[in-house]
Design a protein around this motif. Structure first.
Motif, PDB file in Angstrom:
ATOM      1  N   HIS A 112       7.919  -3.411  -2.514  1.00 45.54           N
ATOM      2  CA  HIS A 112       7.842  -2.067  -1.586  1.00 45.54           C
ATOM      3  C   HIS A 112       8.279  -0.723  -2.393  1.00 45.54           C
ATOM      4  CE1 HIS A 112       8.466   1.109   1.368  1.00 45.54           C
ATOM      5  NE2 HIS A 112       7.317   0.737   1.641  1.00 45.54           N
ATOM      6  N   ASP A 247       2.530  -2.036   5.816  1.00 50.35           N
ATOM      7  CA  ASP A 247       2.993  -2.194   4.589  1.00 50.35           C
ATOM      8  C   ASP A 247       3.210  -3.744   4.265  1.00 50.35           C
ATOM      9  OD1 ASP A 247       2.636   0.408   4.004  1.00 50.35           O
ATOM     10  OD2 ASP A 247       5.158   1.028   4.369  1.00 50.35           O
ATOM     11  N   TYR A 250       1.211  -5.861   2.351  1.00 50.10           N
ATOM     12  CA  TYR A 250       1.044  -5.463   0.868  1.00 50.10           C
ATOM     13  C   TYR A 250       2.396  -6.158   0.036  1.00 50.10           C
ATOM     14  CZ  TYR A 250       0.387  -2.482  -3.102  1.00 50.10           C
ATOM     15  OH  TYR A 250       0.353  -2.042  -4.394  1.00 50.10           O
ATOM     16  N   CYS A 251       3.223  -6.322   0.807  1.00 48.31           N
ATOM     17  CA  CYS A 251       4.611  -6.639   0.014  1.00 48.31           C
ATOM     18  C   CYS A 251       4.447  -8.234  -0.447  1.00 48.31           C
ATOM     19  CB  CYS A 251       5.805  -6.318   0.523  1.00 48.31           C
ATOM     20  SG  CYS A 251       5.908  -4.682   0.816  1.00 48.31           S
TER      21      CYS A 251
END
Length: 308
Positions: A112, A247, A250-251
């Motif tokens: 992140h 998010d 995505y990490c």
């Protein structure tokens, strides 16, 4: 230096309102300039951080003023360091037992922050020390299997035997690195093995500053021959406050890659039909432990949202 005696450098230490700037052309870290920051930063809500590249000017008394903060490539909140581009995640193969969930939690935070993670399995020498051998070997093998497949680098080290230290040192060259990992994994011993003569730093800092109520744990960049390491406990509190639920996927690198193939654009990879990630888990292309941890973190984030 130019006529107005402005120069560029990097903040390597911040303490009690002073910023210690290492000039770009300085040969060694001994040559820092003690600077104050201009008041204008506060007005703009900016705080200079250790790791910041800055423009500074010299005052008559040999001290300096930080005039300008140059753009940051990354910014960590805990520990407060700028421009870190490598995070060394230290996990021990035994004592404490390797915890993949915690490992994934660290990876989420590092991904992140946009920093390149490198996994380091410490205390490899314990594998030879008796009963836990099989468990330790299995743990190390699991990490190698799961994480190299996703594209993470994995180093095995033993500070006691000096194993792997040279390779890790080579990997740090040209980077500003932060070390992180669960406590008791031998981060300090590893740093000491990497930087001979650092012993003083790891234990003496807290005594020297006399851990009073007002002493903030200060961060310092230590030169390690061609690179820098932030001398700090690393990511101390791992909560998901800075992270949005959207998010999270995505990490996880392998989910990030597959997400475009999901049937729905905002797929959460939990139960949706046509989810490329769930299909990959089913086919064994994504490790079950990784997906389980992803679901656990998602629940944790939803609970937190409900509480606030």
């Amino acid at each position: 230096m130019s006529s107005n005696s402005e120069a560029k450098g990097r903040i390597v230490k911040a303490l009690s309102g002073y910023y210690y700037v290492l000039p770009n052309e300085a040969e060694s870290t001994e040559r820092t300039v003690q600077c104050r920051a201009r008041g204008v930063f506060k007005k703009r809500g900016l705080t200079p951080l250790v790791g910041d590249d800055v423009v500074y000017s010299l005052t008559e008394n040999g001290e300096g003023t930080v005039e300008e903060l140059l753009p940051r490539s990354s910014e960590l909140i805990r520990p407060p360091v700028a421009n870190v581009d490598l995070a060394i995640l230290v996990f021990s193969v035994t004592e404490p037992t390797l915890n993949l969930q915690l490992l994934d939690k660290f990876l989420v935070h590092i991904e992140h922050a946009g920093i390149e993670p490198v996994l380091c399995l410490s205390k490899q020498d314990l594998e030879q020390d008796g009963e836990e051998t099989e468990e330790a070997i299995a743990a190390a093998a699991a990490v190698n299997r799961i994480y190299t497949a996703i594209g993470y680098e994995v180093y095995g080290t033993s500070s006691r035997q000096g194993v792997g230290v040279e390779e890790l040192h080579g990997r740090l060259k040209g980077h500003v690195a932060v070390f992180a990992g669960q406590s008791g994994v031998g981060k300090s011993s590893l740093l000491n093995a990497l930087v001979p003569g650092l012993e003083l730093e790891t234990n003496a800092i807290s005594n020297r500053l006399g851990r009073g109520k007002h002493t903030t744990r200060h961060v310092e960049l230590v030169e390690i021959g061609g690179g820098y390491v932030a001398d700090t406990p690393g990511f101390s509190q791992l909560d998901f406050t800075e992270l949005g639920i959207e998010d999270l996927g995505y990490c996880f690198r392998e989910m990030r890659e597959l997400a475009p193939e999901c049937k729905f654009r905002a797929c959460t990879h939990v139960h949706e039909p046509g989810c490329a990630v769930l299909k990959a888990v089913e086919e064994g292309r994504i490790a079950e432990s990784r997906h389980q941890n992803y679901l656990t973190f998602m629940t944790e984030m939803k609970d937190r949202k409900r509480r606030y």
